[in-house]
Each structure stands twice: as structure tokens, then as C-alpha cells.
Design a protein around this motif. Structure first.
Motif, PDB file in Angstrom:
ATOM      1  N   UNK A 198       0.969  -1.162  -0.105  1.00 14.57           N
ATOM      2  CA  UNK A 198      -0.200   0.160   0.139  1.00 14.57           C
ATOM      3  C   UNK A 198       0.810   1.313   0.168  1.00 14.57           C
ATOM      4  N   UNK A 199       0.954   1.940  -1.193  1.00 14.91           N
ATOM      5  CA  UNK A 199       1.730   3.250  -1.149  1.00 14.91           C
ATOM      6  C   UNK A 199       0.836   4.435  -1.274  1.00 14.91           C
ATOM      7  N   UNK A 200       1.154   5.306  -0.307  1.00 13.68           N
ATOM      8  CA  UNK A 200       0.488   6.800  -0.226  1.00 13.68           C
ATOM      9  C   UNK A 200       1.648   7.470  -0.476  1.00 13.68           C
ATOM     10  N   UNK A 201       1.648   8.429  -1.527  1.00 13.80           N
ATOM     11  CA  UNK A 201       2.628   9.389  -1.697  1.00 13.80           C
ATOM     12  C   UNK A 201       2.613  10.375  -1.005  1.00 13.80           C
ATOM     13  N   UNK A 202       1.432  10.856  -0.431  1.00  9.93           N
ATOM     14  CA  UNK A 202       1.255  12.022   0.660  1.00  9.93           C
ATOM     15  C   UNK A 202       2.003  11.682   1.843  1.00  9.93           C
ATOM     16  N   UNK A 203       2.208  10.471   2.417  1.00 11.16           N
ATOM     17  CA  UNK A 203       2.812  10.075   3.499  1.00 11.16           C
ATOM     18  C   UNK A 203       1.728   9.991   4.583  1.00 11.16           C
ATOM     19  N   UNK A 204       0.645  10.215   4.514  1.00 11.38           N
ATOM     20  CA  UNK A 204      -0.457  10.315   5.549  1.00 11.38           C
ATOM     21  C   UNK A 204      -0.484   8.599   6.217  1.00 11.38           C
ATOM     22  N   UNK A 205      -0.484   7.646   5.498  1.00 15.32           N
ATOM     23  CA  UNK A 205      -0.485   6.490   5.740  1.00 15.32           C
ATOM     24  C   UNK A 205       0.934   5.885   6.788  1.00 15.32           C
ATOM     25  N   UNK A 206       1.111   5.087   7.474  1.00 17.45           N
ATOM     26  CA  UNK A 206       2.417   4.748   7.939  1.00 17.45           C
ATOM     27  C   UNK A 206       3.141   3.960   7.126  1.00 17.45           C
ATOM     28  N   UNK A 207       4.133   4.028   7.084  1.00 17.67           N
ATOM     29  CA  UNK A 207       5.099   3.200   6.365  1.00 17.67           C
ATOM     30  C   UNK A 207       5.962   2.036   6.721  1.00 17.67           C
ATOM     31  N   UNK A 208       6.423   1.260   6.098  1.00 16.02           N
ATOM     32  CA  UNK A 208       7.332   0.031   6.517  1.00 16.02           C
ATOM     33  C   UNK A 208       6.508  -1.128   6.928  1.00 16.02           C
ATOM     34  N   UNK A 209       7.078  -2.230   7.450  1.00 21.81           N
ATOM     35  CA  UNK A 209       6.698  -3.442   7.614  1.00 21.81           C
ATOM     36  C   UNK A 209       5.694  -3.284   9.007  1.00 21.81           C
ATOM     37  N   UNK A 210       4.562  -4.078   8.990  1.00 24.15           N
ATOM     38  CA  UNK A 210       3.822  -3.621  10.198  1.00 24.15           C
ATOM     39  C   UNK A 210       3.553  -5.222  10.746  1.00 24.15           C
ATOM     40  N   UNK A 211       3.382  -5.530  11.910  1.00 26.21           N
ATOM     41  CA  UNK A 211       3.081  -6.951  12.692  1.00 26.21           C
ATOM     42  C   UNK A 211       1.429  -7.372  12.020  1.00 26.21           C
ATOM     43  N   UNK A 212       1.464  -8.395  11.813  1.00 27.35           N
ATOM     44  CA  UNK A 212       0.053  -8.980  11.725  1.00 27.35           C
ATOM     45  C   UNK A 212      -0.172  -9.639  10.329  1.00 27.35           C
ATOM     46  N   UNK A 213      -1.376 -10.028   9.932  1.00 24.52           N
ATOM     47  CA  UNK A 213      -1.640 -10.764   8.552  1.00 24.52           C
ATOM     48  C   UNK A 213      -2.431 -10.061   7.927  1.00 24.52           C
ATOM     49  N   UNK A 214      -2.203 -10.034   6.585  1.00 22.41           N
ATOM     50  CA  UNK A 214      -3.334  -9.151   5.724  1.00 22.41           C
ATOM     51  C   UNK A 214      -3.629 -10.281   4.412  1.00 22.41           C
ATOM     52  N   UNK A 215      -4.771 -10.336   4.068  1.00 25.42           N
ATOM     53  CA  UNK A 215      -5.127 -11.100   2.906  1.00 25.42           C
ATOM     54  C   UNK A 215      -5.747 -10.013   1.848  1.00 25.42           C
ATOM     55  N   UNK A 216      -6.016 -10.665   0.654  1.00 20.78           N
ATOM     56  CA  UNK A 216      -6.528  -9.864  -0.362  1.00 20.78           C
ATOM     57  C   UNK A 216      -8.059  -9.287  -0.004  1.00 20.78           C
TER      58      UNK A 216
END
Length: 666
Positions: free
Chosen positions: A539-557
């Protein structure tokens, strides 16, 4: 001069034989009579259920629906009459005998009478089910001793359908044309009959498929009816009951665990109903989703820094660089193993549940999706796929999901800016690089805010790249797919180079994932059933409002939809089987997929069921990626029971809601 049939010995033949009296012409006319009966049944269906359709029905709408219905009628007619067609064109002279021709006629009458009765019966029962009957009907009424009485009452109260059916059967009987091809000279007879059969056989196969091999990779399904309607309920007019039955053979819903006797008990453990939080922040961000063909996690170097003792580089230099500025999670998984599983998971948060959703008996259900919900916030929506517009039936599903515009190979070729058919790869569709440039240009034409998704195709068998890049992306010796992944990565890079120049870029969230992982795996950690579902979700947010880097946990489609809806501040309830990973504690995140058997991931463990009911295996997939050490009944505390309870809740909730067509909030 009048042409008449007469019996010469044991053979039917014709006086004054003409081509119009030949077997092929007779067969075509006999099938034409069946088409007429199917259309009469469609009109009966419409008038019997007029109260359900009258608000949005006009002659032009009905004409468009009928044209779409012709595809489904063709498939049903060629399937049900396959034996009749074969007998009619059988390349042996004894098919001209009286007994053989009467056998063929009786089969024709019986088979098509059954189809007529099925269509008219569904005209009555549609009011209660709101969709055409499928093979699931037999499971639904299994053990119901009163079904005969119900049918008897309905026949008595709808006597006019019995009369209409009798008239259509009489019409078929009277209009049936016997073949009358002269059997002498024998040599000429056998040559013409064999040639006729060889010519009509592929036409019949295409008729059964509902399309040609050149325009689509698989036959049409019941879900394809969404392409021809503006409201899901109108699919009942497009379809016919024989087609729905045939296409759902072997698709009766599997038996699933039922741990919860009440809806309250079930929803205390799991519910796909998402309610808006009390504190929403409105962010009308554009959302752009890349679904990259076979873009397995293994190919992304930045997600595999420990592979090959830290020397592994992967095949995605641009994605690696983008990852440094993006949000991603510790473990990410696909919800299915096929391309047709990915679109429902990504766009509508619907997992594969023992079979692809679009091929299941539930594929006509009303659903929520990113598109349908964002429309309530004023978003414009579009879907892009560089293959033929009929390919994989994507255009039908995205219309069902509420996507406003579909762009395929046809639209690309019609746009003179990007090379047209010169950019066709000769197999699947348009090369990724030019199609993604087309994608970028069309995004700039969409009213903001917008949600758009693109499905790439160049990283697919036969694993080729454009001629001009053959010396740039070379075969590295492991597998030809790898050079295609490099080309796909380069094509995405070229997209971002163009997108950064657009005024909408900084207000857009970009998501990059895959349709599924790849079978061309080369590292042990990606072998087996866990590695086979690992895909990146970036997930890429050019504005930088979202956190960046590896987050703990599981994500699925299927977490993409609820995560994005909640992030942009969606303020209405909706159904999504995934979760909002930005507002779910890492220890509560999970993933689910079902290919050969259901798998449930939570924490360090993956649990499998056999027969859709009983625990068969549990593994620590982080420490044991090849799944060698079965930990069933060996885990501390309540880990095993808690995972089993939650897994059963997900399956039961899905099946209960799908069976009741309760997977949307209107």
C-alpha cells in the motif's frame, strides 16, 4: 414443386431432393423451433413476474436482455440437444431408416419438453427465490416429503402454463423436419455426411460454451448474465433454467461445520457486517489497485532479505524501491489459487469457499464491493484488463460489483495513441507496458475521486516479452517466467513515471498485489500449501499520511476492501468477509483460503480441515514452512479450540449468508 417424404423400403427419402431438404438444413430448422420456444418461455417468465421487473423494464431493455439471453439459450439448446444433433448427423446410412429417425424425433420432443417445463416452472418459483434454479435446489429440498404436494398445487393454480407447454410441444412435433438425404451413391453420401459432421461439431462446441475459443478462455457461467443487465434480479430474464442447472452440476454446496445454533452466537465470534465507527475522518482519496499476474511474494527481493544467505535479489527492482516508501504487513496471503478467485476477493472481499465464487451456485447474489460502496461517496469507478473483453468473464463480475466502466483490449485498440494491435502479444492480450500507459491516461479522464483496478497479463504462459526487450529481460536460467516478472515490474515503473506527472497522483493510494502466487517456485520456504498462497500486498500513499514500513500481523486480499473503505471515511454499513487491518490488533488478524481444503492462518499457526468439518492438521508455518510437523492436539492452552471456533464461524457465516442471499446491505 412440392417436396414430399415417402418410405422406400425401410428408408425415408424425398422426391425432387433439394439442398433445403438436406440434413444440415433440417437440423438448423429443428433447433430454430426450440429457440422460439425458449423465447416464449422468457416472455412467460417476464409476465408472470412482471411486478418484480416493471419499474425498470422497457422494450429496449427487454430487447437488450433478449440478445444477451440468446447466448445462454444457445448453450442450453446445444447441450440438451447434443445427442439429437449427433443422431441427426450420424455419418452412417442406416440413420435414414424409419425406426432411427423416429427415435431421434422422440428424443428431440422429450428432451425439449423437459426444458420447456423447467423454464415455465421456474417462472412460478422465481418469486420466492429471486434467481433461476440451480443444482443446489435438489440439496435444498432433500428429504422434504411435501414437495410433491407443493408442485401439484402450483400446477393447478398455473394451469395456463400447462396449456402453453402443451401448445409448444405440439408445435415442435408438427414442425419437426425429418432428414431426407439420398443414400445413393454411397461414396458421395459418406463423404458429405462426414464433412457435415466435422463442420458442425466445432459450431456445436462453441454453442455449448456460449463463446468461441478465440474470445474467451472458459465457457460462460451463470454469473456472466450480469453483463447484460442493470439490476441483479434481471439476470433471471437473461438466463434459462436448463443452462443454470447444467452449469451448476457438481456445484452443490459442501457440508460445513455448524457450531452455532443461533445467529447471536455466531456473530459473537465473527460477523462480516461492518459498521461505521463513531470517529470517522473523511478522506476522499483516489484508490488504484494493481492485480499483477502470478506476482508471487517470492519474486520480490525486498520481501526476502534472508533468502540465499542474504544474497537474493529477486526480479522486481522497482517494486523493491517502492516498498521502502509503502505500508505492508508481516504475512500476506491470497484468498484463492486462480485468477477468477482474485477479483471477488480484492474488489468485493469475497473469498473462494471450496470453489470460485463466480462459478458457484451463489454467483447471482447481491453483493457489496469497493465500487458499489464508494459510489455512495461520489466516486467514479473503472476496471482494466488488457485481454479480450470476454476473457475470464471479468467484465460480467465487475458489472455485478457495480463498476461503472470496463476497459479491455477493444478499448485499447480503439485508442490510436498507444499502438493498437501492434501491441498485441499474439496470445493473451496487450503487453503490460503500453496497456499500463493507457491505464494511466484513462485515469486522468475519470472524475475524481475515483477507484480503478487493473489486471495485468504479460507474466503468463508462454512467458514471452516484447521483441524490443528480449535482450533487456533475458532468460536467467531458472524459469522463463522470471524475465516476464522483470518486464511486469518495469511496466509498473513506467506507469509511475507517467502517473507522477498527473494532478491526481498525490491524492491517490496505490495498492499492488497479485492474482495468485506462482507454481514456478524455487526456494523451499515457498514450497507447499502455505508458500503457494503468499503474495505481496503493498500500500503506497505518496502523501505520506499512511504509516510506512513493515507492520506486525496478517493481511489477505479480502482485507483490501474494508481497510480502504474505513480509511476514506465510509459512513454506511456494508458486508465484507475481510477486516480493516489498520484498526485490528496484530494478534487478532487472520487469513483464510480454500483450495483443496480450508486453511486458516492466525498468529504463528495454520489450521486445516478435512471434509470441511474436522481438524486434520495444525502447523507452525513460520518455523515449519514445509509443514512437516503436525501439531494437532499438541498446542498449549486454548489455541487449537479458539482457532477452530473462529474458522468454523467464518465458514458458517459465509454459507448461511450466501444461501440466504444476505451478502449486501442495501
Amino acid at each position: 414443386m412440392k417436396t414430399t417424404m415417402y418410405n422406400s423400403g425401410n428408408y425415408y427419402t424425398r422426391k425432387n431432393y433439394r439442398f433445403i431438404d438436406s440434413n444440415p438444413v433440417g437440423l438448423i430448422l429443428n433447433l430454430l423451433w426450440v429457440y422460439i420456444c425458449y423465447e416464449v418461455c422468457r416472455l412467460c417468465f417476464l409476465f408472470e413476474n412482471w411486478n418484480l421487473f416493471s419499474a425498470n423494464m422497457s422494450w429496449s431493455t427487454f430487447f437488450h436482455i433478449t440478445l444477451g439471453g440468446f447466448r445462454f439459450d444457445t448453450s442450453a439448446i446445444f447441450y440438451t440437444n447434443a445427442i439429437v444433433i449427433l443422431l441427426y448427423l450420424f455419418p452412417l446410412h442406416f440413420k435414414e431408416t424409419r425406426w432411427f429417425q423416429m427415435l431421434t424425433k422422440w428424443l428431440y420432443i422429450i428432451i425439449n419438453s423437459i426444458a420447456i417445463f423447467a423454464n415455465l416452472a421456474d417462472s412460478v418459483f422465481f418469486e420466492f427465490r429471486k434467481h433461476r434454479s440451480s443444482m443446489a435446489l435438489f440439496q435444498e429440498f432433500q428429504g422434504d416429503n411435501n414437495i410433491g404436494g407443493i408442485v401439484g398445487v402450483e400446477i393447478a393454480s398455473h394451469w395456463y402454463f400447462v396449456v402453453i407447454a402443451a401448445l409448444m410441444i405440439f408445435f415442435l412435433w408438427k414442425c419437426y423436419r425429418f432428414p431426407g438425404t439420398p443414400v445413393k451413391p454411397r461414396k458421395r453420401y459418406y463423404i458429405t455426411q462426414i464433412v457435415t459432421l466435422l463442420l458442425i461439431a466445432p459450431i456445436a462446441i462453441c454453442g455449448m460454451r456460449g463463446n468461441t475459443f478465440m474470445t474467451a478462455t472458459r465457457p460462460i457461467s451463470v454469473n456472466y448474465a450480469h453483463k447484460f443487465v442493470t439490476e441483479p434480479i434481471q439476470t433471471g430474464i437473461v438466463l434459462n433454467t436448463p443452462f443454470s442447472m447444467i452449469r451448476t452440476v457438481n456445484q452443490i454446496a459442501v457440508q460445513t461445520p455448524r457450531l452455532f445454533e443461533s445467529e447471536e452466537e455466531l456473530e459473537a465470534v465473527y460477523s462480516p457486517l461492518h459498521l461505521p465507527s463513531d470517529s470517522l475522518t473523511l478522506r476522499k482519496k483516489n484508490i488504484v489497485i494493481f492485480i499483477v499476474e502470478s506476482f508471487a511474494q517470492e519474486f520480490v527481493g525486498a520481501l526476502n532479505k534472508d533468502l540465499d544467505n542474504g544474497t537474493y535479489k529477486g526480479y522486481t527492482p522497482f517494486t523493491d524501491s517502492l516498498l521502502q516508501q509503502s505500508l505492508y504487513f508481516d504475512q500476506t496471503f491470497a484468498n484463492g489459487g486462480f485468477s477468477i478467485d482474485a477479483i471477488p476477493s480484492v474488489l468485493a472481499s469475497i473469498p473462494r469457499m471450496d470453489r470460485p465464487f463466480v462459478l458457484s451456485p451463489h454467483s447471482l447474489n447481491h453483493i457489496n464491493s469497493l465500487a458499489s460502496e464508494l459510489k455512495n461517496m461520489g466516486y467514479s469507478t473503472a476496471f482494466f484488463h488488457g485481454a479480450d473483453n470476454e476473457s475470464l468473464g471479468f467484465n460480467a463480475f465487475v458489472k455485478q460489483a457495480g463498476v461503472e466502466k470496463y476497459f479491455g483490449k477493444n478499448e485499447f485498440v480503439a485508442d490510436s495513441r498507444f499502438g493498437g494491435m501492434k501491441e498485441f502479444d499474439g496470445k493473451w492480450g496487450i503487453w503490460d507496458e503500453p496497456f499500463l500507459q493507457f491505464f494511466c491516461a484513462e485515469l486522468s479522464e475519470l472524475p475524481q475521486p475515483f477507484m480503478a483496478s487493473v489486471f495485468t497479463l504479460s507474466s503468463h504462459h508462454p512467458f514471452a516479452v516484447p521483441e524490443k526487450y528480449k535482450d533487456v529481460f533475458v532468460d536467467e536460467g531458472l524459469h522463463k517466467l522470471h524475465k516476464c516478472i522483470r518486464y511486469a515490474d518495469y511496466s509498473i515503473k513506467r506507469f509511475f513515471e507517467s502517473a507522477r506527472k498527473q494532478p491526481w497522483f498525490d491524492n491517490t493510494i496505490f495498492i499492488i498485489t497479485a492474482d495468485h502466487a506462482s507454481s514456478k517456485r524455487t526456494h523451499d520456504v515457498y514450497m507447499g500449501e502455505v508458500g503457494g498462497f503468499r503474495v505481496p500486498i503493498i500500500i503506497y500513499d505518496p502523501s505520506g499520511e499512511l504509516p510506512r514500513g513493515r507492520q506486525p500481523g496478517i493481511m489477505q486480499q479480502m482485507d483490501i476492501m474494508p481497510t480502504m473503505l474505513n480509511y476514506v471515511g465510509y459512513d454506511r454499513p456494508y458486508i465484507a468477509f475481510g477486516k480493516d487491518v489498520l484498526n485490528t490488533p496484530a494478534e487478532e488478524t487472520w487469513a483464510f483460503n480454500w483450495d483443496f481444503y480450508p486453511q486458516f492462518f492466525k498468529g504463528d499457526y495454520v489450521m486445516r480441515m478435512e471434509n470441511g468439518r474436522d481438524i486434520s492438521e495444525i502447523y507452525n508455518y513460520r518455523e515449519d514452512p514445509l509443514l512437516k510437523n503436525n501439531l494437532k492436539d499438541k498446542l498449549p492452552g486454548n489455541i487449537q479450540q479458539d482457532m477452530y471456533t473462529e474458522m468454523c464461524a467464518i465458514i458458517q457465516s459465509y454459507m448461511d449468508r450466501m444461501n440466504a442471499d444476505n451478502v449486501s446491505v442495501k
